[in-house]
Design a protein around this motif. Structure first.
Motif, PDB file in Angstrom:
ATOM      1  N   GLY A 179       0.677  -1.219  -0.119  1.00 34.26           N
ATOM      2  CA  GLY A 179       0.000  -0.112   0.044  1.00 34.26           C
ATOM      3  C   GLY A 179       0.810   1.341   0.139  1.00 34.26           C
ATOM      4  O   GLY A 179       0.353   2.477  -0.212  1.00 34.26           O
ATOM      5  N   THR A 180       2.370   1.146   0.144  1.00 31.47           N
ATOM      6  CA  THR A 180       3.103   2.443   0.260  1.00 31.47           C
ATOM      7  C   THR A 180       4.047   2.260  -0.693  1.00 31.47           C
ATOM      8  O   THR A 180       4.441   3.222  -1.343  1.00 31.47           O
ATOM      9  N   GLN A 181       4.852   1.190  -0.614  1.00 34.13           N
ATOM     10  CA  GLN A 181       5.841   1.079  -1.468  1.00 34.13           C
ATOM     11  C   GLN A 181       5.955  -0.530  -1.973  1.00 34.13           C
ATOM     12  O   GLN A 181       6.607  -1.229  -1.406  1.00 34.13           O
ATOM     13  N   THR A 182       5.691  -0.585  -2.964  1.00 36.32           N
ATOM     14  CA  THR A 182       5.362  -1.768  -3.834  1.00 36.32           C
ATOM     15  C   THR A 182       6.136  -2.028  -5.210  1.00 36.32           C
ATOM     16  O   THR A 182       6.452  -0.792  -5.465  1.00 36.32           O
ATOM     17  N   CYS A 183       5.644  -2.775  -6.047  1.00 41.70           N
ATOM     18  CA  CYS A 183       6.021  -2.719  -7.415  1.00 41.70           C
ATOM     19  C   CYS A 183       4.808  -1.940  -8.248  1.00 41.70           C
ATOM     20  O   CYS A 183       5.006  -1.913  -9.575  1.00 41.70           O
ATOM     21  N   ASP A 184       3.826  -1.641  -7.771  1.00 43.65           N
ATOM     22  CA  ASP A 184       2.672  -0.924  -8.307  1.00 43.65           C
ATOM     23  C   ASP A 184       2.665   0.599  -7.719  1.00 43.65           C
ATOM     24  O   ASP A 184       1.947   1.445  -8.495  1.00 43.65           O
ATOM     25  N   THR A 185       3.488   0.893  -6.836  1.00 42.59           N
ATOM     26  CA  THR A 185       3.312   2.331  -6.434  1.00 42.59           C
ATOM     27  C   THR A 185       4.131   3.154  -7.163  1.00 42.59           C
ATOM     28  O   THR A 185       5.177   2.787  -7.828  1.00 42.59           O
ATOM     29  N   GLU A 186       3.949   4.603  -7.026  1.00 42.37           N
ATOM     30  CA  GLU A 186       4.757   5.545  -7.924  1.00 42.37           C
ATOM     31  C   GLU A 186       6.165   5.344  -7.427  1.00 42.37           C
ATOM     32  O   GLU A 186       7.350   5.487  -8.254  1.00 42.37           O
ATOM     33  N   LEU A 187       6.598   5.172  -6.028  1.00 43.29           N
ATOM     34  CA  LEU A 187       7.877   5.038  -5.475  1.00 43.29           C
ATOM     35  C   LEU A 187       7.969   3.705  -5.391  1.00 43.29           C
ATOM     36  O   LEU A 187       7.623   3.078  -4.488  1.00 43.29           O
ATOM     37  N   LYS A 188       8.616   2.995  -6.542  1.00 39.88           N
ATOM     38  CA  LYS A 188       8.698   1.209  -6.398  1.00 39.88           C
ATOM     39  C   LYS A 188       9.664   0.834  -5.405  1.00 39.88           C
ATOM     40  O   LYS A 188      10.793   1.597  -5.241  1.00 39.88           O
ATOM     41  N   SER A 189       9.460  -0.361  -4.894  1.00 44.69           N
ATOM     42  CA  SER A 189      10.262  -0.809  -3.976  1.00 44.69           C
ATOM     43  C   SER A 189      11.731  -1.317  -5.002  1.00 44.69           C
ATOM     44  O   SER A 189      11.497  -1.590  -5.825  1.00 44.69           O
ATOM     45  N   GLY A 190      12.768  -1.206  -4.160  1.00 43.62           N
ATOM     46  CA  GLY A 190      14.009  -1.617  -4.925  1.00 43.62           C
ATOM     47  C   GLY A 190      13.997  -3.552  -5.186  1.00 43.62           C
ATOM     48  O   GLY A 190      15.006  -3.582  -5.796  1.00 43.62           O
TER      49      GLY A 190
END
Length: 258
Positions: A179-190
């Motif tokens: 919900g915050t940092q995944t592969c679908d968010t604007e800021l993607k997880s590394g």
């Protein structure tokens, strides 16, 4: 009365050969020593070439499984070479391999510019006293030929053919917050990459220290899409032999649950 000195002289003469026997044994050993050294060197070269070799871990990319860092004493591991002559690497295996071309851009030769010193280094390499002049790397096999690998599922796990892996050896990874940092968010997880389908005869490899490992993920633009040819694999890392406090086997769990 004269028999006394004669007997004494006779006993002294009979003791003389005995006093020389240790010197003869010592001379015999000295003559055999070069042969023994030569045999030991030949055996060492054969074992290093075909059976096993000891490697030093120079970086933190496999922490905490294998210890290595700048300025510290890295683990020395035994890499067994025979197994992969009769079968291919499996997911979960820790392997040492020669870096493909795209992995070698920052590699600097460890050989001296001096011809004599370089020759000594080459001889030392044959018997395992000096590292070979090649970019040897250690990572864990994650996927093999024909499999598709990517990250992540909704829990931040790596997927192979759509199934999440069980990777208990990972202690350090990039943040992944649903919900915050995944592969679908604007800021993607590394953690995010792929999907990549591994070519036949290749493997996809990753370091256990996911947040500090320049592994297959960092070479997806090369000719092999970041994968490593099986022909480049030297062998499987089996044991930590030094330092003594870390001696033990290196786990190769069944991460795909097959």
């Amino acid at each position: 009365m004269s028999s006394g000195p004669e007997n004494h002289e006779g006993s002294s003469g009979s003791a003389e050969p005995t006093s020389h026997r240790p010197q003869k044994k010592q001379r015999s050993f000295l003559r055999e020593l070069p042969v023994l050294i030569g045999v030991a060197l030949v055996l060492s070269i054969v074992l290093q070439a075909f059976v096993f070799r000891v490697f030093l871990i120079p970086s933190e990319s496999m922490e905490p499984t294998l210890h290595g860092c700048a300025g510290c004493t890295g683990d020395r591991i035994v890499v067994e070479k025979i197994g992969y002559r009769f079968g291919d690497p499996e997911p979960g295996d820790v392997v040492v391999f020669k870096g493909p071309d795209s992995w070698n851009t920052k590699y600097v030769s460890n050989r001296s510019d001096n011809v004599v010193v370089r020759g000594i280094q080459e001889v030392g390499s044959w018997v395992g006293l000096v590292p070979p002049d090649e970019n040897d790397l250690v990572k864990r096999v994650i996927a093999t030929g024909g499999q598709t690998v990517e990250c992540c599922d909704d829990q931040g796990r790596v997927l192979v053919d759509g199934k999440p892996l069980d990777e208990p050896y990972i202690k350090m990874d990039f943040p992944f917050t649903p919900g915050t940092q995944t592969c679908d968010t604007e800021l993607k997880s590394g953690r995010c990459f792929g999907p990549i389908t591994v070519p036949e005869g290749h493997v996809w490899v990753m370091g256990d220290n996911r947040s500090n490992s320049a592994d297959s993920r960092y070479h997806v633009d090369d000719e092999f899409q970041g994968t490593v040819p099986i022909d480049n694999i030297i062998g499987q890392a089996r044991f930590i032999v030094l330092p003594p406090s870390r001696m033990g086997g290196i786990d190769a769990p069944d991460i795909q649950g097959n």
